[in-house]
Design a protein around this motif. Structure first.
Motif, PDB file in Angstrom:
ATOM      1  N   GLU A 105       0.838  -1.193   0.000  1.00 50.86           N
ATOM      2  CA  GLU A 105       0.000   0.000   0.000  1.00 50.86           C
ATOM      3  C   GLU A 105       0.881   1.255   0.000  1.00 50.86           C
ATOM      4  O   GLU A 105       1.802   1.354   0.795  1.00 50.86           O
ATOM      5  N   GLY A 106       0.590   2.161  -0.906  1.00 53.05           N
ATOM      6  CA  GLY A 106       1.334   3.426  -0.941  1.00 53.05           C
ATOM      7  C   GLY A 106       2.470   3.454  -1.944  1.00 53.05           C
ATOM      8  O   GLY A 106       3.100   4.500  -2.131  1.00 53.05           O
TER       9      GLY A 106
ATOM     10  N   ILE B 107       4.088   0.338   2.165  1.00 49.39           N
ATOM     11  CA  ILE B 107       5.356   0.346   1.412  1.00 49.39           C
ATOM     12  C   ILE B 107       6.535   0.699   2.323  1.00 49.39           C
ATOM     13  O   ILE B 107       7.667   0.276   2.084  1.00 49.39           O
ATOM     14  N   THR B 108       6.279   1.439   3.411  1.00 54.78           N
ATOM     15  CA  THR B 108       7.373   1.794   4.332  1.00 54.78           C
ATOM     16  C   THR B 108       7.947   0.564   5.028  1.00 54.78           C
ATOM     17  O   THR B 108       9.050   0.620   5.553  1.00 54.78           O
ATOM     18  N   SER B 109       7.204  -0.542   5.017  1.00 49.28           N
ATOM     19  CA  SER B 109       7.715  -1.752   5.683  1.00 49.28           C
ATOM     20  C   SER B 109       8.790  -2.441   4.853  1.00 49.28           C
ATOM     21  O   SER B 109       9.539  -3.258   5.376  1.00 49.28           O
ATOM     22  N   GLU B 113      14.742   3.060   3.225  1.00 42.03           N
ATOM     23  CA  GLU B 113      15.150   4.442   3.467  1.00 42.03           C
ATOM     24  C   GLU B 113      14.031   5.461   3.275  1.00 42.03           C
ATOM     25  O   GLU B 113      14.265   6.658   3.277  1.00 42.03           O
ATOM     26  N   LEU B 114      12.839   4.953   3.095  1.00 40.38           N
ATOM     27  CA  LEU B 114      11.699   5.843   2.891  1.00 40.38           C
ATOM     28  C   LEU B 114      11.353   6.551   4.207  1.00 40.38           C
ATOM     29  O   LEU B 114      11.211   5.891   5.233  1.00 40.38           O
ATOM     30  N   PRO B 115      11.241   7.895   4.193  1.00 44.87           N
ATOM     31  CA  PRO B 115      10.847   8.563   5.441  1.00 44.87           C
ATOM     32  C   PRO B 115       9.407   8.211   5.815  1.00 44.87           C
ATOM     33  O   PRO B 115       8.557   8.083   4.933  1.00 44.87           O
ATOM     34  N   HIS B 116       9.153   8.016   7.092  1.00 42.52           N
ATOM     35  CA  HIS B 116       7.785   7.746   7.556  1.00 42.52           C
ATOM     36  C   HIS B 116       7.115   9.097   7.769  1.00 42.52           C
ATOM     37  O   HIS B 116       7.453   9.811   8.712  1.00 42.52           O
ATOM     38  N   ARG B 129      -2.458  10.511   9.556  1.00 45.70           N
ATOM     39  CA  ARG B 129      -2.460   9.317   8.708  1.00 45.70           C
ATOM     40  C   ARG B 129      -1.189   9.268   7.873  1.00 45.70           C
ATOM     41  O   ARG B 129      -0.688  10.294   7.414  1.00 45.70           O
ATOM     42  N   CYS B 130      -0.722   8.058   7.675  1.00 48.10           N
ATOM     43  CA  CYS B 130       0.454   7.819   6.836  1.00 48.10           C
ATOM     44  C   CYS B 130       0.136   8.338   5.424  1.00 48.10           C
ATOM     45  O   CYS B 130      -0.932   8.047   4.885  1.00 48.10           O
ATOM     46  N   ILE B 131       1.076   9.097   4.824  1.00 54.17           N
ATOM     47  CA  ILE B 131       0.772   9.660   3.506  1.00 54.17           C
ATOM     48  C   ILE B 131       0.767   8.574   2.431  1.00 54.17           C
ATOM     49  O   ILE B 131       0.238   8.774   1.353  1.00 54.17           O
ATOM     50  N   TYR B 132       1.342   7.406   2.736  1.00 53.20           N
ATOM     51  CA  TYR B 132       1.405   6.345   1.730  1.00 53.20           C
ATOM     52  C   TYR B 132       0.175   5.437   1.810  1.00 53.20           C
ATOM     53  O   TYR B 132      -0.520   5.234   0.837  1.00 53.20           O
TER      54      TYR B 132
END
Lengths: 305, 139
Positions: A105-106, B107-109, B113-116, B129-132
């Motif tokens: 997701e995202g 996707i951050t999981s 190196e993706l900023p949260h 809320r998470c922007i992703y």
């Protein structure tokens, strides 16, 4: 740069404009056959998909453009560990617009932050699938002649069904919409959809486990598949997959102008016998998907000029 | 107990007793080399007990995220021994790398190196809320 990550990236007027363009494409296909001459669409499909990918590719071809891309993560640099951000930067050098499907997701949002070309979300896990929503809206418009004053039933997996969430979001901005949410307890619409969208907009809705009791009231019945890939536990999937099956017998109770929709693929939730029913609109939806994607590609390429 | 007043810097007052250390690390004050006082369980007329943090530095730490973790504290900005500004921190519009997205499908999981990044979507209920993936921030 305009992208389409979630259906809310488009205003209601823009959605209406896309539907209008799609209907014009259906009526006058020759007018559009060279509109994307010399343009390239990249399809980045990290997750298998037949219909959506081919629909995007057919849409670009019918606009006179070309297509490049990959159809699963194994045949891309993702298998070597390349990040979505890097792949996106690279693809931006080769194409004019991209459509991305990803199991996380995202991921398309990440793509949109790292590219100089428009990104279309072609489905990100259980999150968003805005072009399916546009397809659904075009289908409703063509089948019912309107997008307002409808009683819309959703049936099946309303928890993980991203198409359901997006369509509820899109319809919540319309006039006179009432939702009927039919699902087993385990697969109910998530609370954020109920609280932040349906209740926030003050829309009437009801929840039930019994399809037969609400079927006669519906203008639209949106069936969904209980998806194996959304379950962590196989036992839960097996227990719930046959919860709701639509049959010709059940449909005798429904309105004569009911519109039966399904994002496809179906497993067994709509009996094959229903396909011949004039109220079945799910194969028309597939065709509408191509036309609305043509309209979307034109819209985003125009906006990127 | 006596802790000298500071000349230039910031005093974060009315911290709920016991939260001082959490805020100290949250703001990254442990990484600063200026004098810092963390007072725990100070007497308070309104709160009974409270924590206070005093940072003695002209280079103020970034306090933007304070509104997310402790919106009820009072921030006093001190210059030349005088309070020149007193405020309750506002909820920041965005939080970058302050909370982690807990959604295993996000996707951050996988993109290391993706900023949260979380955006404020409901000011009244303090919802980020998470922007992703649009999951709610927890924690």
């Amino acid at each position: 740069m305009r992208h389409l990550i979630g259906i809310d990236d488009l205003t209601m007027a823009e959605i209406e404009q896309l539907i209008e363009t799609a209907e014009d494409i259906i009526a006058n296909p020759e007018k559009y056959s060279e509109r994307c001459h010399g343009k390239k669409l990249a399809t980045l499909f990290y997750e298998p998909s037949t219909r959506t990918r081919l629909s995007f590719e057919a849409a670009m071809m019918e606009l006179g453009g070309n297509v490049l891309g990959f159809s699963d993560a194994q045949s891309s640099s993702a298998s070597k560990g390349e990040s979505v951000a890097d792949t996106t930067r690279v693809i931006s050098c080769f194409a004019d617009i991209m459509a991305m499907r990803h199991f996380k997701e995202g991921a398309p949002m990440v793509a949109s932050l790292n590219t100089s070309i428009p990104v279309i979300n072609a489905g990100d896990g259980g999150h968003n699938h805005p072009t399916q929503t546009l397809t659904d809206l075009l289908t409703i418009k063509r089948e019912k002649g309107r997008l307002d004053n409808l009683k819309v039933g959703f049936c099946g997996d309303l928890k993980f069904g991203r198409t359901v969430h997006s369509l509820i979001t899109a319809l919540s901005h319309r006039e006179g919409i009432e939702f009927v949410l039919v699902s087993p307890d385990e697969l109910k619409v998530p609370s954020y959809i109920k609280k932040d969208i349906i209740e926030k907009e003050g829309l009437p809705y009801s929840q039930t486990e019994d399809l037969d009791s609400v079927l006669p009231e519906l203008d639209i019945l949106y069936m969904t598949r209980v998806q194996r890939e959304r379950f962590f536990n196989e036992q839960d999937y097996i227990r719930l997959k046959d919860s709701y099956i639509l049959t010709p017998e059940r449909l005798t109770r429904a309105k004569s102008d009911l519109c039966i929709m399904h994002p496809l693929p179906r497993v067994n939730e709509i009996a094959v016998g229903v396909d011949k029913d004039p109220r079945a609109a799910y194969f028309k939806q597939v065709l509408n998907g191509k036309y609305i994607r043509m309209a979307l590609i034109l819209f985003l390429l125009e906006a990127a000029k | 107990m006596n802790v000298d007043s500071i000349k230039n810097g910031v005093v974060i007052d009315h911290i709920t007793a016991g939260d001082g250390m959490k805020i100290y690390y949250f703001l990254g004050l442990d990484k600063l080399d200026c004098p810092i006082a963390l007072i725990k369980n100070a007497m308070s007329r309104n709160m009974g007990r409270k924590d206070i943090i005093k940072v003695d530095s002209e280079n103020l730490p970034d306090l933007c995220a304070l509104g997310y973790i402790a919106p009820d504290v009072t921030v006093n900005v001190i210059k030349d021994g005088e309070i020149i500004k007193k405020y309750h921190p506002e909820l920041p519009e965005q939080l970058a790398d302050i909370v982690k997205c807990q959604n295993p499908r996000c996707i951050t999981s996988t993109e290391q190196e993706l900023p949260h990044i979380f955006s404020l979507t409901d000011r009244e209920n303090r919802v980020y809320r998470c922007i992703y993936c649009e999951s709610k921030a927890k924690g």
